[in-house]
Motif scaffolding. Structure first.
Motif, PDB file in Angstrom:
ATOM      1  N   ARG A  87       4.398  -1.110 -21.712  1.00  0.00           N
ATOM      2  CA  ARG A  87       5.721  -0.640 -22.178  1.00  0.00           C
ATOM      3  C   ARG A  87       6.557  -0.144 -20.991  1.00  0.00           C
ATOM      4  O   ARG A  87       7.438   0.691 -21.133  1.00  0.00           O
ATOM      5  N   GLU A  88       6.190  -0.606 -19.829  1.00  0.00           N
ATOM      6  CA  GLU A  88       6.967  -0.391 -18.606  1.00  0.00           C
ATOM      7  C   GLU A  88       6.414  -1.418 -17.631  1.00  0.00           C
ATOM      8  O   GLU A  88       5.387  -2.038 -17.911  1.00  0.00           O
ATOM      9  N   LEU A  89       7.068  -1.609 -16.502  1.00  0.00           N
ATOM     10  CA  LEU A  89       6.506  -2.535 -15.515  1.00  0.00           C
ATOM     11  C   LEU A  89       5.813  -1.721 -14.434  1.00  0.00           C
ATOM     12  O   LEU A  89       6.279  -0.625 -14.094  1.00  0.00           O
ATOM     13  N   PRO A  90       4.684  -2.228 -13.890  1.00  0.00           N
ATOM     14  CA  PRO A  90       4.043  -1.501 -12.800  1.00  0.00           C
ATOM     15  C   PRO A  90       5.074  -1.231 -11.714  1.00  0.00           C
ATOM     16  O   PRO A  90       5.757  -2.142 -11.255  1.00  0.00           O
ATOM     17  N   GLY A  91       5.180   0.032 -11.306  1.00  0.00           N
ATOM     18  CA  GLY A  91       6.209   0.432 -10.351  1.00  0.00           C
ATOM     19  C   GLY A  91       6.115  -0.327  -9.046  1.00  0.00           C
ATOM     20  O   GLY A  91       7.123  -0.552  -8.374  1.00  0.00           O
ATOM     21  N   SER A  92       4.878  -0.743  -8.677  1.00  0.00           N
ATOM     22  CA  SER A  92       4.714  -1.385  -7.373  1.00  0.00           C
ATOM     23  C   SER A  92       4.876  -2.897  -7.444  1.00  0.00           C
ATOM     24  O   SER A  92       4.668  -3.585  -6.449  1.00  0.00           O
ATOM     25  N   LEU A  93       5.248  -3.430  -8.611  1.00  0.00           N
ATOM     26  CA  LEU A  93       5.418  -4.888  -8.719  1.00  0.00           C
ATOM     27  C   LEU A  93       6.730  -5.282  -8.040  1.00  0.00           C
ATOM     28  O   LEU A  93       7.803  -4.860  -8.465  1.00  0.00           O
ATOM     29  N   GLN A 122      -0.363   1.543 -14.549  1.00  0.00           N
ATOM     30  CA  GLN A 122      -1.270   0.956 -13.560  1.00  0.00           C
ATOM     31  C   GLN A 122      -1.544   1.912 -12.396  1.00  0.00           C
ATOM     32  O   GLN A 122      -2.638   1.909 -11.809  1.00  0.00           O
ATOM     33  N   SER A 123      -0.561   2.763 -12.093  1.00  0.00           N
ATOM     34  CA  SER A 123      -0.731   3.685 -10.963  1.00  0.00           C
ATOM     35  C   SER A 123      -1.871   4.678 -11.189  1.00  0.00           C
ATOM     36  O   SER A 123      -2.376   5.276 -10.245  1.00  0.00           O
ATOM     37  N   SER A 124      -2.309   4.829 -12.460  1.00  0.00           N
ATOM     38  CA  SER A 124      -3.431   5.743 -12.714  1.00  0.00           C
ATOM     39  C   SER A 124      -4.786   5.097 -12.453  1.00  0.00           C
ATOM     40  O   SER A 124      -5.781   5.796 -12.281  1.00  0.00           O
ATOM     41  N   VAL A 125      -4.831   3.774 -12.472  1.00  0.00           N
ATOM     42  CA  VAL A 125      -6.149   3.136 -12.304  1.00  0.00           C
ATOM     43  C   VAL A 125      -6.276   2.355 -10.993  1.00  0.00           C
ATOM     44  O   VAL A 125      -7.385   2.107 -10.532  1.00  0.00           O
ATOM     45  N   LEU A 126      -5.152   1.958 -10.412  1.00  0.00           N
ATOM     46  CA  LEU A 126      -5.205   1.179  -9.168  1.00  0.00           C
ATOM     47  C   LEU A 126      -5.054   2.115  -7.974  1.00  0.00           C
ATOM     48  O   LEU A 126      -3.995   2.693  -7.753  1.00  0.00           O
ATOM     49  N   HIS A 127      -6.154   2.267  -7.236  1.00  0.00           N
ATOM     50  CA  HIS A 127      -6.138   3.088  -6.022  1.00  0.00           C
ATOM     51  C   HIS A 127      -6.157   2.135  -4.826  1.00  0.00           C
ATOM     52  O   HIS A 127      -6.806   1.090  -4.888  1.00  0.00           O
ATOM     53  N   ARG A 128      -5.483   2.489  -3.797  1.00  0.00           N
ATOM     54  CA  ARG A 128      -5.446   1.609  -2.631  1.00  0.00           C
ATOM     55  C   ARG A 128      -6.157   2.282  -1.461  1.00  0.00           C
ATOM     56  O   ARG A 128      -5.807   3.394  -1.096  1.00  0.00           O
ATOM     57  N   GLU A 129      -7.148   1.585  -0.966  1.00  0.00           N
ATOM     58  CA  GLU A 129      -7.981   2.024   0.170  1.00  0.00           C
ATOM     59  C   GLU A 129      -8.916   3.171  -0.176  1.00  0.00           C
ATOM     60  O   GLU A 129     -10.097   3.111   0.106  1.00  0.00           O
ATOM     61  N   GLN A 130      -8.394   4.240  -0.763  1.00  0.00           N
ATOM     62  CA  GLN A 130      -9.259   5.361  -1.135  1.00  0.00           C
ATOM     63  C   GLN A 130      -8.784   5.938  -2.444  1.00  0.00           C
ATOM     64  O   GLN A 130      -7.605   5.834  -2.787  1.00  0.00           O
ATOM     65  N   TYR A 131      -9.716   6.555  -3.137  1.00  0.00           N
ATOM     66  CA  TYR A 131      -9.412   7.162  -4.432  1.00  0.00           C
ATOM     67  C   TYR A 131      -8.396   8.281  -4.254  1.00  0.00           C
ATOM     68  O   TYR A 131      -8.558   9.160  -3.402  1.00  0.00           O
ATOM     69  N   GLU A 132      -7.355   8.211  -5.051  1.00  0.00           N
ATOM     70  CA  GLU A 132      -6.373   9.295  -4.985  1.00  0.00           C
ATOM     71  C   GLU A 132      -6.713  10.306  -6.083  1.00  0.00           C
ATOM     72  O   GLU A 132      -7.835  10.372  -6.522  1.00  0.00           O
ATOM     73  N   SER A 133      -5.757  11.038  -6.538  1.00  0.00           N
ATOM     74  CA  SER A 133      -6.032  12.018  -7.581  1.00  0.00           C
ATOM     75  C   SER A 133      -6.444  11.301  -8.867  1.00  0.00           C
ATOM     76  O   SER A 133      -5.908  10.254  -9.204  1.00  0.00           O
ATOM     77  N   SER A 134      -7.434  11.867  -9.575  1.00  0.00           N
ATOM     78  CA  SER A 134      -7.876  11.213 -10.815  1.00  0.00           C
ATOM     79  C   SER A 134      -6.906  11.511 -11.955  1.00  0.00           C
ATOM     80  O   SER A 134      -6.911  10.835 -12.969  1.00  0.00           O
TER      81      SER A 134
END
Ligand SMILES: Cc1cc2nc3c(=O)[nH]c(=O)nc-3n(C[C@H](O)[C@H](O)[C@H](O)COP(=O)(O)O)c2cc1C
Length: 295
Positions: A32-38, A224-236
């Motif tokens: 119901r939104e587009l991934p912000g990083s798309l 998607q920003s809650s489940v896709l971490h880049r390089e290292q885990y960010e805040s859960s």
């Protein structure tokens, strides 16, 4: 096999528009939104496989019809096409159509309407028995089966296989719903299905022709920003994502005439108490009774 209408086929208006727009429409349905990083203008292409995957929804209302001939066999071929750890293929599946057997399995699964309605219940199994039997026939030990790792391997293999079958059924216009609730009492299910030691019913899957009068919709997922971490885990926990998702899911619940409850509250109830595990807190003990050593 007769062609069935695809329950998740894009609407005519979606099909008429170019593929990037159709793709963004599908992505939008999922969140119901587009991934912000798309990046703008992406994805550049779309295809039936992505369309089937992104259109998934659990189906809990079925027509009183058997599966088309061949559908089960094709879905199992898709399941067997899934990757398998070391190609051990440590899974099996039992196809249950007998209404009385289904009812007995349903009794341990909280009496779910879709189990009663579905013409087919597949019970997916982590199967170490076949491996032990083969090693035994070659006069080999099978000590590696005694470890938690190998149990996990069987469960992972079964889950990957089952999800391929789910997608295959979807592509054939059939609907399905996983039934984890049979783990409320895996020993009873194992006895019902005549499972040998070291075979564990991981979950069930109801399958049938979706009832168009009681169609389900695509359930939005976490941003998607809650489940896709880049390089290292960010805040859960990302508070903005969560409040957006609570409100998105409330919108979905309203559309589906479901009780309105925040997802954050729902998950807290699901994980909050041992009682909410509905008997599955005994799983280690039951697995040992079923012959798994879990060292
Ligand atoms: C392993 C597993 C077990 C599940 N068990 C049940 C179940 O017992 N009953 C049920 O109605 N749905 C069950 N579900 C379906 C989930 O509730 C559903 O996938 C989730 O709410 C997301 O909705 P969607 O599949 O429509 O996108 C299960 C799903 C999984 C993956």
């Amino acid at each position: 096999m007769s062609a069935l209408p695809h329950p998740h086929t894009a609407t005519d208006s979606e099909l008429d528009i170019d593929s990037a727009t159709a793709a963004r429409a599908r992505l939008h349905s999922r969140y119901r939104e587009l991934p912000g990083s798309l990046p703008d203008g992406l994805p550049a292409s779309w295809n039936d496989t992505l369309d089937t995957l992104l259109s998934h929804r659990s189906v809990r209302s079925y027509l009183d019809q058997p599966l088309p001939a061949g559908a089960l066999e094709i879905a199992i071929a898709a399941a067997q096409s899934a990757p398998s750890s070391s190609n051990l293929q440590a899974w099996s599946v039992v196809s249950v159509t007998d209404p009385e057997r289904k009812a007995r399995i349903n009794a341990v699964s909280g009496k779910q309407r879709q189990i009663a309605e579905a013409p087919l219940l597949l019970v997916w199994l982590a199967d170490l028995s076949r491996l032990r039997g083969i090693a035994g026939s070659l006069s080999h030990t099978a000590d590696g089966l005694d470890y938690l790792e190998t149990f996990l391997l069987g469960v992972i293999d079964a889950a990957l296989a089952a999800q391929n079958a789910v997608t295959a059924f979807n592509s054939l216009g059939l609907g399905s719903c996983y039934i984890g609730a049979l783990r409320n009492d895996p020993a009873t299910v194992a006895a019902e299905l005549g499972l040998p030691p070291e075979v564990f019913p991981v979950f069930g899957l109801t399958v049938g022709v979706p009832d168009p009068a009681r169609a389900s919709d695509i359930k939005p997922r976490l941003p998607q920003s809650s489940v896709l971490h880049r390089e290292q885990y960010e805040s859960s926990v990302r508070p903005d994502d969560l409040s957006r998702y609570d409100s998105t899911l409330r919108g979905f619940q309203a559309e589906q005439a479901m009780p309105s409850v925040d997802w954050t509250r729902q998950l807290s109830q699901r994980i909050g108490t041992v009682a909410a595990l509905k008997g599955r807190d005994r799983l280690t003990e039951v697995l040992k009774e079923l012959g798994f050593k879990l060292k």
